[in-house]
Design an enzyme around this catalytic site. Structure first.
Site, PDB file in Angstrom:
ATOM      1  N   ASP A 160       1.353  -1.363  -0.099  1.00  0.00           N
ATOM      2  CA  ASP A 160       0.245   0.000  -0.093  1.00  0.00           C
ATOM      3  C   ASP A 160       1.186   0.604   0.083  1.00  0.00           C
ATOM      4  O   ASP A 160       1.967   1.653   1.127  1.00  0.00           O
ATOM      5  CB  ASP A 160      -0.821   0.161   1.407  1.00  0.00           C
TER       6      ASP A 160
HETATM    7  C1  NOJ Z   1      -3.169   4.122  -0.307  1.00  0.00           C
HETATM    8  C2  NOJ Z   1      -4.644   2.871   0.656  1.00  0.00           C
HETATM    9  O1  NOJ Z   1      -4.699   2.472   1.837  1.00  0.00           O
HETATM   10  C3  NOJ Z   1      -4.496   2.448  -0.025  1.00  0.00           C
HETATM   11  O2  NOJ Z   1      -6.172   1.098  -0.666  1.00  0.00           O
HETATM   12  C4  NOJ Z   1      -4.810   2.411  -2.206  1.00  0.00           C
HETATM   13  O3  NOJ Z   1      -5.557   1.552  -2.834  1.00  0.00           O
HETATM   14  C5  NOJ Z   1      -3.870   3.204  -1.933  1.00  0.00           C
HETATM   15  N1  NOJ Z   1      -3.428   4.492  -1.372  1.00  0.00           N
HETATM   16  C6  NOJ Z   1      -3.302   3.824  -3.905  1.00  0.00           C
HETATM   17  O4  NOJ Z   1      -4.678   4.572  -4.086  1.00  0.00           O
END
Ligand code: NOJ
Length: 744
Positions: free
Chosen positions: A289
């Site tokens: 993430d």
């Molecule tokens: C952070 C988020 O926690 C996640 O769920 C998301 O897919 C990513 N950013 C990409 O945008």
């Protein structure tokens, strides 16, 4: 013998068909492996690392922007995937650079947060789960994939299957709520919807099970905070949905930001290599993430980014989202002997395999079809579906004296509140490329429904978060001049979702004051709440005549709400999460344990001095405009052999005067276990429809496998002993029976 032969002859065509299909599949797999082997032979180490690198485009921002030069890096083969880019034109140009300007022409993956729809926005995931309608949930993901793939995307960062018991945590909005079974079933449905049966079809896309793992358990509900839970909770509550995702064939997993057992998820060999790959046999790829590799430094787990990169790749992280750590350090780490080139190669192979399965090597522009972009998005069919799905997500929490549905004879309606006429908030957070200019507000929906038959006296009254009371008098006048009053209250869209935790989850601003002023007029008041989380609404619950919990319903909000309010649709949604009376009760969830001192009138028992242990609304709760009667339960036997089955039957009758649907819920409790067991666990449910006066028999079958749980030795086993079995309309309104699970 003759019989066997006869059967064999009869089944021969099927056997031959299956044999040919599996032979064909073997050939395809061999061809794919050969293709990837040959390609990898051509790749330099730098190009291999490129495949493990994911950068955001400039089109959208879902975190800190890290790399200004991503296009230049694509040109030299140092990027494997791009996210936050869509539209056929934009993604085609980026793909062109990868395919035509790089040495090997390897196509890119295009990822995005297509969470509850792409252009057409469906209800917030917590709301879609409230439908308990797995077919519709799957279909919503199918439509989301249809729209997203028509705009250049082939990978969604969904479903989010983090179980959570904490409504302070803003991301509860994106979750399926508190229950492990519901999260597993919803996750599976969405994966099927996105991926379809065949990834090579241009309208299917890779799904991502996220966030692996335990992101839904941050201390005090604060996003990104420390997670400290037992392995029993991990295995029995958090991991079931992730395991189900692996079984459903999800293509990718995303690590979580938090630590677990003191190890950040992106450095967790236990989670990624041991559990995900070795125990569950997952063979897709793992992406971080965002910058969670880099974040191992502030976590205090890695000395610097380079060390973080070493920990991540060795723990089993294949792709680095946005952090640039693999890009900057993996080659050095190989030179230093800290990372094996084979580890990198395994990761590259996993990524190339999925690119191959998507058909990108055959046609890198298969998701860049202008025609599809023009004809497959926000179609009438999708909008009709969205409206039906939205109305099915609305939970009727209270309905004194049948205040709802409103009568068609109503001639004037006061519509009051800051959520009544605001297009942006209707589609909620994480609404991707959601086109909110097309979203139907409640005001518009009521106008569409009523036409010139009734007057709508609209007054905003106040803003969601402000303290300005100057609009109160206009709102009071509107209420005075109307037959009925509708108040639309809630949170703005950004008040739930990522980085949107709240320590006070009451209605923000002076909305409750406005509500109290309107209530004083003594008119019937219907409150509609739009929010991504359960709010503490005890005061509203006490005084309003009717309450509809609408979450964020998406593009068709107003029309869907008008359907519910005027009884064109009879609500049937049920809460996927417990509503606390106040913040001090959190975490409050239905599968709590009994404790050694269960609450009683005796002082020294497990309770509060100032609030009951019971929630404001329990898990599984939701009313209808009709009523349902439940008979007692009949069991096929009161003994369940280890290898047998038991049937529990009861009848449900529609005792009211209109058609209604009911989610009949089935729970069990094991009275004594080798570790203490919850008071109730959801095991199954059925959504049934009943005409007035109609009775249907509902049968649930249970076997030992349904009763298995992870014990202190981390073994998944059913333990013989006494059980209670419950069937009912919510976790707190059930009929009960008892049976024994035998040891044989
Ligand atoms: C952070 C988020 O926690 C996640 O769920 C998301 O897919 C990513 N950013 C990409 O945008």
């Amino acid at each position: 013998m003759y019989r066997i032969l006869q059967n064999f002859i009869y089944l021969l065509p099927l056997i031959l068909f299956l044999a040919c299909a599996s032979e064909k599949q073997d050939v395809e797999t061999r061809n794919m492996d050969r293709f990837i082997d040959n390609l990898m032979k051509e790749m330099t180490l730098e190009e291999k690392i490129g495949q493990l690198t994911l950068y955001s485009s400039f089109m959208d921002e879902t975190g800190p922007f890290m790399n200004e030069d991503y296009l230049d890096y694509i040109r030299v083969g140092r990027v494997g995937a791009v996210f936050n880019a869509y539209t056929t034109e934009y993604t085609r140009e980026i793909q062109r650079i990868a395919v035509e300007e790089t040495r090997l022409g390897i196509p890119l993956l295009f990822g995005y947060d297509v969470i509850h729809g792409h252009r057409t926005i469906f209800p917030m995931p917590i709301g879609e789960t409230a439908t308990w309608d797995l077919e519709m949930i799957e279909q919503s993901a199918r439509y989301a994939a249809q729209e997203a793939t028509a705009e250049g995307l082939n990978w969604t960062f969904s479903p989010m299957i983090d179980v959570t018991r904490d409504p302070r945590w803003g991301r509860i909005a994106e979750s399926s709520g508190e229950d492990p079974l519901l999260a597993s079933l919803v996750g599976r449905a969405k994966i099927r919807g996105y991926q379809g049966d065949d990834l090579s079809q241009p309208n299917t896309m890779l799904a991502t099970a996220k966030h692996f793992a335990a992101y839904g358990f941050p201390q005090a509900g604060r996003d990104y905070h420390t997670v400290d839970i037992s392995e029993l909770t991990l295995r029995n509550v958090v991991l079931p949905a992730f395991k189900a995702a692996a079984e459903e064939g999800v293509a990718t997993y995303m690590t979580s930001f938090n630590d677990l057992f003191g190890v950040p998820a992106s450095g967790s060999n236990f989670l990624l290599n041991e559990v995900l790959r070795n125990e569950w046999g997952f063979d897709g790829f793992v992406v971080t993430d965002y910058t969670s590799i880099n974040e191992m430094v502030p976590h205090g787990f890695a000395r610097d980014d380079k060390h973080a990169g070493e920990l991540a790749i060795n723990a089993g992280v294949d792709m680095d989202m946005q952090g640039s750590v693999y890009h900057d350090y993996l080659e050095e780490l190989v030179d230093d002997g800290k990372v094996n080139e084979e580890t990198i190669e395994k990761a590259v192979r996993r990524i190339l395999t999925l690119k191959y399965k998507l058909g990108l090597f055959e046609d890198p522009y298969r998701y860049n079809d202008k025609d599809r972009e023009e004809t497959m998005i926000m179609t009438l069919e999708i909008m009709d579906f969205a409206r039906d799905f939205a109305r099915k997500s609305v939970v009727l929490l209270k309905n004194e004296e049948n205040t709802l549905p409103l009568s068609d004879d109503v001639r004037s309606l006061a519509l009051i509140g800051p959520m009544a006429d605001n297009q942006r908030d209707m589609i909620g957070s994480w609404s991707a490329a959601g086109d909110y200019a097309k979203s139907v507000t409640l005001r518009k929906g009521l106008e569409n429904r009523l036409g010139t038959n009734a007057r709508i006296n609209y007054a905003q009254g106040t803003t969601v978060n402000g303290t300005d009371r100057s609009g109160f008098s206009q709102a009071i006048a509107a209420a005075r001049n109307s037959d009925a009053v509708i108040m639309a209250l809630g949170e703005e869209y950004w008040q739930s979702g990522e980085a949107a935790s709240r320590s006070d989850i009451s209605l923000p601003g002076v909305q409750e004051e406005l509500f109290d002023e309107i209530i004083k007029l003594g008119k019937p008041v219907v409150v509609i709440i739009m929010s991504g989380r359960p709010l503490t609404i005890g005061n509203v619950d006490e005084k309003a005549d009717a309450i509809l919990y609408a979450w964020y319903l998406g593009t068709t909000t107003g029309d869907a709400l008008a359907d519910v309010m005027f009884g064109d649709y009879n609500p049937a949604a049920k809460l996927p999460v417990t509503f606390p009376r106040n913040v001090g009760q959190i975490p409050i969830f239905y599968y709590a344990k009994n404790t050694g001192r269960p609450e009683s009138e005796i002082k020294f028992t497990s309770k509060y001095l100032d609030v009951p242990n019971t929630p404001l609304y329990p898990f599984g709760y939701g009313l209808s405009y009709t009523t349902f009667g439940y008979s007692d339960i009949t069991l096929s036997s009161d003994q369940l052999p280890m290898d047998g089955e038991l049937k529990a039957t009861l009848s449900v009758t529609n005792t009211g005067d209109r058609f209604g649907e009911e989610v009949v819920q089935f729970y069990t409790r094991q009275l004594v276990g080798s570790v203490t067991r919850p008071l109730k666990e959801l095991k199954n449910f059925q959504k049934i429809g009943l005409e007035p006066g109609e009775t249907k028999e509902v049968v649930f079958t249970i076997s030992a496998a349904d009763l298995a749980f992870y014990n202190a030795q981390n073994e998944l086993k059913a333990e013989p002993g006494a059980f209670h079995l419950f069937i009912g309309a919510s976790s707190a309104d059930v009929k009960k029976a008892a049976f024994t699970l035998l040891s044989k």
